[in-house]
Design an enzyme around this catalytic site. Structure first.
Site, PDB file in Angstrom:
ATOM      1  N   CYS A 143       0.822  -1.212   0.000  1.00 34.15           N
ATOM      2  CA  CYS A 143       0.000   0.000   0.000  1.00 34.15           C
ATOM      3  C   CYS A 143       0.859   1.267   0.000  1.00 34.15           C
ATOM      4  O   CYS A 143       0.636   2.185  -0.796  1.00 34.15           O
ATOM      5  CB  CYS A 143      -0.966  -0.011   1.175  1.00 34.15           C
TER       6      CYS A 143
HETATM    7  N1  NAP Z   1      -4.434  -4.664   4.898  1.00 34.40           N
HETATM    8  C1  NAP Z   1      -3.940  -3.900   3.930  1.00 34.40           C
HETATM    9  O1  NAP Z   1      -4.229  -2.694   3.840  1.00 34.40           O
HETATM   10  C2  NAP Z   1      -3.007  -4.487   2.906  1.00 34.40           C
HETATM   11  C3  NAP Z   1      -2.582  -3.680   1.849  1.00 34.40           C
HETATM   12  C4  NAP Z   1      -1.727  -4.225   0.881  1.00 34.40           C
HETATM   13  C5  NAP Z   1      -1.298  -5.521   1.002  1.00 34.40           C
HETATM   14  N2  NAP Z   1      -1.719  -6.284   2.065  1.00 34.40           N
HETATM   15  C6  NAP Z   1      -1.221  -7.654   2.142  1.00 34.40           C
HETATM   16  O2  NAP Z   1      -2.306  -8.536   1.831  1.00 34.40           O
HETATM   17  C7  NAP Z   1      -2.177  -9.759   2.547  1.00 34.40           C
HETATM   18  C8  NAP Z   1      -3.469  -9.995   3.357  1.00 34.40           C
HETATM   19  O3  NAP Z   1      -3.630  -8.903   4.231  1.00 34.40           O
HETATM   20  P1  NAP Z   1      -4.923  -8.713   5.148  1.00 34.40           P
HETATM   21  O4  NAP Z   1      -4.834  -7.326   5.665  1.00 34.40           O
HETATM   22  O5  NAP Z   1      -6.146  -9.130   4.422  1.00 34.40           O
HETATM   23  O6  NAP Z   1      -4.599  -9.741   6.317  1.00 34.40           O
HETATM   24  P2  NAP Z   1      -5.600 -10.355   7.426  1.00 34.40           P
HETATM   25  O7  NAP Z   1      -6.776  -9.473   7.611  1.00 34.40           O
HETATM   26  O8  NAP Z   1      -4.745 -10.632   8.605  1.00 34.40           O
HETATM   27  O9  NAP Z   1      -6.069 -11.736   6.767  1.00 34.40           O
HETATM   28  C9  NAP Z   1      -5.182 -12.786   6.557  1.00 34.40           C
HETATM   29  C10 NAP Z   1      -5.866 -13.932   5.853  1.00 34.40           C
HETATM   30  O10 NAP Z   1      -4.907 -14.965   5.676  1.00 34.40           O
HETATM   31  C11 NAP Z   1      -5.371 -16.183   6.301  1.00 34.40           C
HETATM   32  N3  NAP Z   1      -4.191 -16.801   6.924  1.00 34.40           N
HETATM   33  C12 NAP Z   1      -3.464 -16.348   7.944  1.00 34.40           C
HETATM   34  N4  NAP Z   1      -2.414 -17.169   8.185  1.00 34.40           N
HETATM   35  C13 NAP Z   1      -2.490 -18.171   7.274  1.00 34.40           C
HETATM   36  C14 NAP Z   1      -1.700 -19.327   7.000  1.00 34.40           C
HETATM   37  N5  NAP Z   1      -0.608 -19.617   7.705  1.00 34.40           N
HETATM   38  N6  NAP Z   1      -2.097 -20.150   5.989  1.00 34.40           N
HETATM   39  C15 NAP Z   1      -3.198 -19.859   5.263  1.00 34.40           C
HETATM   40  N7  NAP Z   1      -3.988 -18.782   5.497  1.00 34.40           N
HETATM   41  C16 NAP Z   1      -3.629 -17.933   6.474  1.00 34.40           C
HETATM   42  C17 NAP Z   1      -6.412 -15.762   7.307  1.00 34.40           C
HETATM   43  O11 NAP Z   1      -7.312 -16.832   7.438  1.00 34.40           O
HETATM   44  P3  NAP Z   1      -8.295 -17.023   8.722  1.00 34.40           P
HETATM   45  O12 NAP Z   1      -8.996 -15.718   8.937  1.00 34.40           O
HETATM   46  O13 NAP Z   1      -9.183 -18.109   8.280  1.00 34.40           O
HETATM   47  O14 NAP Z   1      -7.405 -17.385   9.864  1.00 34.40           O
HETATM   48  C18 NAP Z   1      -7.034 -14.534   6.609  1.00 34.40           C
HETATM   49  O15 NAP Z   1      -8.001 -14.962   5.692  1.00 34.40           O
HETATM   50  C19 NAP Z   1      -0.935  -9.603   3.448  1.00 34.40           C
HETATM   51  O16 NAP Z   1       0.169 -10.179   2.819  1.00 34.40           O
HETATM   52  C20 NAP Z   1      -0.756  -8.085   3.530  1.00 34.40           C
HETATM   53  O17 NAP Z   1       0.568  -7.683   3.765  1.00 34.40           O
HETATM   54  C21 NAP Z   1      -2.574  -5.797   3.003  1.00 34.40           C
END
Ligand code: NAP
Length: 337
Positions: A143
């Site tokens: 981001c």
């Molecule tokens: N948040 C942002 O603004 C943003 C912006 C750009 C990029 N990103 C990137 O996008 C990705 C997702 O971010 P997010 O904010 O959506 O994260 P999040 O809200 O923490 O969600 C993580 C997801 O991954 C799953 N998960 C966690 N550990 C896992 C594992 N070991 N094996 C398989 N599944 C797993 C979780 O499943 P459960 O819920 O079922 O446990 C959940 O669905 C990250 O790499 C982050 O750096 C995020």
């Protein structure tokens, strides 16, 4: 077209689903979770009307999808998808972002097997459309890098950066950290609070520097100071750099550079962006100010971290890869106020 979302229960996964529910050419056929397998999405999030049962992560099922979004923590996606034959992948984490595998290894602490042979494109749509079009794997940008690269790219094209350093003061809403549970993200820690974190050695620095070097054809150092602010979404980056050009010249240069872009807006001189203008949208607002006394250009960029900073851009990339109109399903206007 059949679409899967691996990690739909996270913030970016849910945002993907929100966007894709407006997409006329796709059907979401596979939703996976780690913690809620067997429940429906509606069981986990009662506001979701989707009764689809959340599946375990099964690599065999990935091939049923034309495109798979992986919205997982860094280091998880790569091994799951790297051998897929026919399915295209857009990864929202960091696994496919780097050209140089040693940077990933150093900053994410993991060696990815056969990384050199994995054909991938960096998914900053406005700057890399041609490569994205034909890519099998797209590494959707971080981001902060999206905000910083869009805010500086026009200078690269015109070789107008006076030094090899830029200074970035960045503020992000808390959803940028995902849905994880951690003491430092609790209400009392963040409410009515402005919190600096990971100064100088944030993981997005090597990503920004690698892409800036490719744009500017020289090494650019990024001095980066990120902060969490007590709001859900939004990023505002304020970038300080040196250029000898006048503000009028720079403004003209930025306007020309983005004249054909639907999502990137260069504001009139003297107008500053706010995060609320982007709330729930894929739009980015950029402002330019010059402090003539110190010869310093101040560039500001504002975006929604879950949209242009993550899921919005991911769908924009999907549209490019599958030759849909690029704005399809992304014409949201800001939720305002
Ligand atoms: N948040 C942002 O603004 C943003 C912006 C750009 C990029 N990103 C990137 O996008 C990705 C997702 O971010 P997010 O904010 O959506 O994260 P999040 O809200 O923490 O969600 C993580 C997801 O991954 C799953 N998960 C966690 N550990 C896992 C594992 N070991 N094996 C398989 N599944 C797993 C979780 O499943 P459960 O819920 O079922 O446990 C959940 O669905 C990250 O790499 C982050 O750096 C995020």
């Amino acid at each position: 077209m059949k679409v899967g979302i691996v990690g739909v229960t996270g913030y970016t996964g849910l945002e993907l689903l929100r966007i894709l529910s407006n997409h006329p050419h796709v059907e979401v056929t596979y939703l996976s979770s780690k913690s809620f397998v067997g429940k429906s999405l509606k069981d986990v999030y009662p506001f979701e009307l989707d009764e689809t049962v959340l599946q375990d992560i099964e690599v065999e099922r990935f091939e049923d999808c034309d495109v798979l979004f992986t919205a997982l923590p860094a280091g998880v996606s790569y091994e799951l998808v790297k051998d897929l034959k026919n399915t295209k992948v857009i990864d929202l984490g960091a696994d496919f972002r780097f050209d140089d595998p040693s940077l990933y290894e150093k900053h994410y602490g993991k060696k990815l097997s056969n990384y050199e042979t994995c054909e991938r494109a960096y998914g900053l749509t406005e700057l890399n459309r041609e490569k994205i079009k034909n890519a099998k794997f797209v590494g959707n940008p971080g981001c902060y890098p999206t905000a910083v690269l869009l805010a500086t790219a026009p200078l690269a094209k015109n070789d107008a950066l006076g030094t090899s350093e830029i200074f970035v003061d960045a503020k992000s809403g808390v959803s940028g950290a995902g849905r994880k549970q951690d003491e430092s993200y609790t209400f009392c820690e963040l409410n009515e609070n402005l919190k600096p974190y990971n100064l100088v050695d944030h993981r997005h620095v090597p990503e920004m520097e690698e892409k800036l070097e490719a744009l500017f054809k020289k090494k650019i150092n990024v001095v980066f100071a990120p902060h969490l602010i007590p709001m859900n979404r939004g990023i505002l980056c304020t970038i300080y750099l040196k250029t000898s050009l006048s503000i009028e010249e720079i403004h003209r240069m930025y306007r020309e550079f983005y004249q054909d872009e639907f999502f990137v807006h260069v504001l009139p001189i003297g107008t500053y962006p706010t995060t609320k203008w982007c709330l729930g949208t894929n739009h980015v607002f950029i402002s330019l100010t010059k402090d003539e006394r110190t010869d310093t250009l101040i560039v500001m960029s504002a975006l929604d971290n879950l949209m242009k900073g993550a899921s919005g851009q991911a769908v924009q990339n999907m549209n490019v890869m599958f030759c849909f109109e690029e704005q399809t399903a992304l014409k949201f206007k800001a939720v305002y106020p």
